[in-house]
Structures are given as structure tokens and as C-alpha cells.
Design an enzyme around this catalytic site. Structure first.
Site, short mmCIF file in Angstrom:
data_model
loop_
_atom_site.label_atom_id
_atom_site.label_comp_id
_atom_site.label_asym_id
_atom_site.label_seq_id
_atom_site.Cartn_x
_atom_site.Cartn_y
_atom_site.Cartn_z
N LYS A 2 0.31 -0.79 -0.16
CA LYS A 2 0.14 -0.37 0.03
C LYS A 2 1.13 1.07 0.16
CE LYS A 2 0.36 0.95 4.33
NZ LYS A 2 1.47 2.30 4.95
N ASP A 35 -1.90 -1.27 10.67
CA ASP A 35 -2.47 -1.23 9.34
C ASP A 35 -2.85 -2.10 8.73
OD1 ASP A 35 -1.36 1.58 8.80
OD2 ASP A 35 0.65 1.28 8.17
#
Ligand code: C5P
Length: 288
Positions: free
Chosen positions: A11, A137
Site C-alpha cells: 500500500k 495497518d
């Protein structure tokens, strides 16, 4: 023999707004996050005994309980209905310590795969809670390729955009320790006002997005890893002056609408950012 494989996308944080430290030591954040077409792979094979072993082709990555994948394993093991052992093979492409979320993505994918394989039967909310308890995350990787994350990362909202966008990553051999970067952030003056999320999600392409992007941890990452300043200058001279840091670093990125421009910029970055990995990829889309 049973063999299962799945991808673990990287990401980037298109934006990262960081608020004041909370009583629990975490920071309130608001971040627009996009998955990339750049990914690790997990392969799970069945064993004849009941052992669970993690193997990784990157010697920098721990294969004991220091790896988030093994922490997922430890949490699921007591709940499994099928108690056969497994080998988990981690094929790493996403370098650790670069803010690309590789370890978190590995953990989320392992959680989904093991929940099915071991029939641990965690519902959606239980999976998200377990993910959040192991790392800020991880929950976003149980959602779709475009999200806004809030709180300390556990509050995840998906959104759609048809961004056909190329990404060039400059990945220095520098490890930014997340905890240290947040601690340095606390010593700095508060960041200036930033563009709001609706402006970012409404952008139509890379050209519209780039001027709106920001990362409140950039200054703090430079304090913690001073060598990042020189790499950032070089990356900006090659990719464009609004090149951004992802997460707490050390990875840098720039977005392009045009594939050939992205590829040309990547060639320049390889010349100017010696010792860095330079990767050309795309933002992942929903149907990938
Ligand atoms: O949750 P995770 O283990 O990824 O966080 C690593 C460290 O980053 C935390 O210990 C904390 O110091 C910092 N952090 C923070 N606020 C967040 C996320 C992480 O202060 N929202």
C-alpha cells in the site's frame, strides 16, 4: 497435497494526517490509502505432523514470533477445528521498513487463509478486531484497494475511484522505525492545515491528485533517519518535486497518468538514486 496461494498487496498512503498523541501512546490519524499491483505472495502447504513453520526467501524477515504472520498463527491455533500442521512460505517482494505495509499485508492475508483452512470460523468483525489488535495497518488489508483509515487505523472506510494511475516507487536501503518516527513527530510543531479527504477522493487522475497529497510524518522521518534527506532530494529531481513519503518511510512515490512518463522517470531515478530499488507499478483496481 493441499497447496493454497494468495497475494499480499503493498500500500501507499496518498495522504497521512497525524493528530496529537493519545493517552494510549497512539496517534489519531486520517489517511487515504491505496493498494498497489506490487505484492508479496503466501503459499501454504499441508504437513504430516501438527507443526506450523514459517519460511521466507528474504533473510531480513524474521520467521519466528517476531513476524506478524506467526502472531496471527498463535491467535488462531487454539481455535482451530482441523489441527493439521502447515508450512507457510512467504515470497517477499515488498522490502521491510519502507512504509509499504508488507508485514501488515502478509498478516491480513494469512488471517483470511488460515481462518478458512483451519475452520476457525472467525466472523468478519472478529477478523477485523484481531487484525487491529496486532497492528494499526492490518485492518485496511481486509477491505478493498481504496480506503480512508481513521482512529489509530482500525476505523476503515472503503471508497471507489476509477484511477488509472501509474506509480514509481523509490525504495532506499534505509529502515524507518515507525515508533521512533511518531515519537519525533511529537517534538515538532503541529503540521499546517491540509486538503480534506473529499477533495482527494474526488480527484480524477494523477495530475489532479499529486498537488493534494501530503504526509505529516515526512519531517519526523527525516529527523530519525537524516540520510533520507539526500535520497529525497535525488528522488524529487528524478520523479518530480511533489514526490511523497509513504507511511513512516522510507519509501518515496510519485503518481503519473502516462505509462511512458512513469517509465522514463524510473530510468532517471535509477541513475540518480544509487542503492535504491526503483519500481514501476500501478494503483490496484477493485477487480484485480
Ligand atoms: O500498530 P503498530 O504496531 O503498527 O504501530 C507501531 C508504532 O507506531 C506504535 O507503537 C506507535 O508508537 C506508532 N503509532 C502511533 N499511532 C498510530 C499508529 C502507530 O503512534 N495511529
Amino acid at each position: 497435497m493441499l497447496v493454497l496461494t494468495d497475494r499480499c498487496p503493498a500500500k501507499i498512503n496518498l495522504t497521512l494526517r497525524v493528530g496529537a498523541a493519545r493517552d494510549d501512546g497512539y496517534h489519531e490519524l486520517e489517511s487515504v490509502v491505496a493498494w498497489l499491483n506490487f505484492a508479496d505472495q503466501i503459499r501454504i502447504t499441508q504437513r504430516d505432523d501438527t507443526a506450523v513453520l514459517l519460511h521466507c526467501d528474504d533473510p531480513r524477515v524474521p520467521t519466528d514470533d517476531g513476524n506478524l504472520v506467526m502472531r496471527v498463527v498463535r491467535r488462531l491455533q487454539p481455535r482451530r477445528l482441523s489441527d493439521f500442521g502447515i508450512d507457510i512460505h512467504l515470497d517477499k517482494r515488498i522490502p521491510p521498513g519502507t512504509g509499504l505495509g508488507g508485514g501488515s499485508s502478509n498478516a491480513a492475508t494469512a488471517l483470511r487463509m488460515l481462518n478458512l483452512l483451519w475452520q476457525t470460523r472467525l466472523g468478519r468483525d472478529e477478523q477485523l478486531d484481531l487484525a487491529a489488535s496486532l497492528g494499526s495497518d492490518i485492518p485496511l488489508f481486509l477491505h478493498g484497494p481504496l480506503t480512508v483509515i481513521r482512529g489509530r487505523g482500525e476505523d476503515v472506510e472503503e471508497f471507489d475511484a476509477d484511477w488509472d494511475v501509474w506509480v514509481v516507487l523509490v525504495l532506499p536501503q534505509l529502515h524507518c522505525e515507525t515508533r521512533a518516527v511518531y515519537a519525533a513527530f511529537d517534538e515538532l510543531p503541529p503540521p499546517p492545515p491540509r486538503p480534506l479527504v473529499p477533495a482527494i477522493t474526488a480527484a480524477r487522475n494523477a495530475r489532479g491528485l499529486m498537488p493534494l497529497l501530503f504526509n505529516d510524518l515526512e519531517e519526523a522521518a527525516l529527523r530519525v533517519v537524516p540520510a533520507l534527506a539526500d535520497v529525497t532530494d535525488r528522488a524529487r529531481s528524478a520523479l518530480g518535486r511533489d514526490t511523497r513519503l509513504t507511511g513512516s518511510g522510507s519509501g518515496l512515490f510519485h503518481l503519473y497518468d502516462d505509462r511512458s512518463e512513469a517509465e522514463q522517470r524510473a530510468v532517471l531515478a535509477r541513475e540518480r538514486c544509487l542503492g535504491c530499488d526503483v519500481i514501476t507499478t500501478r494503483l490496484a483496481l477493485d477487480d484485480e
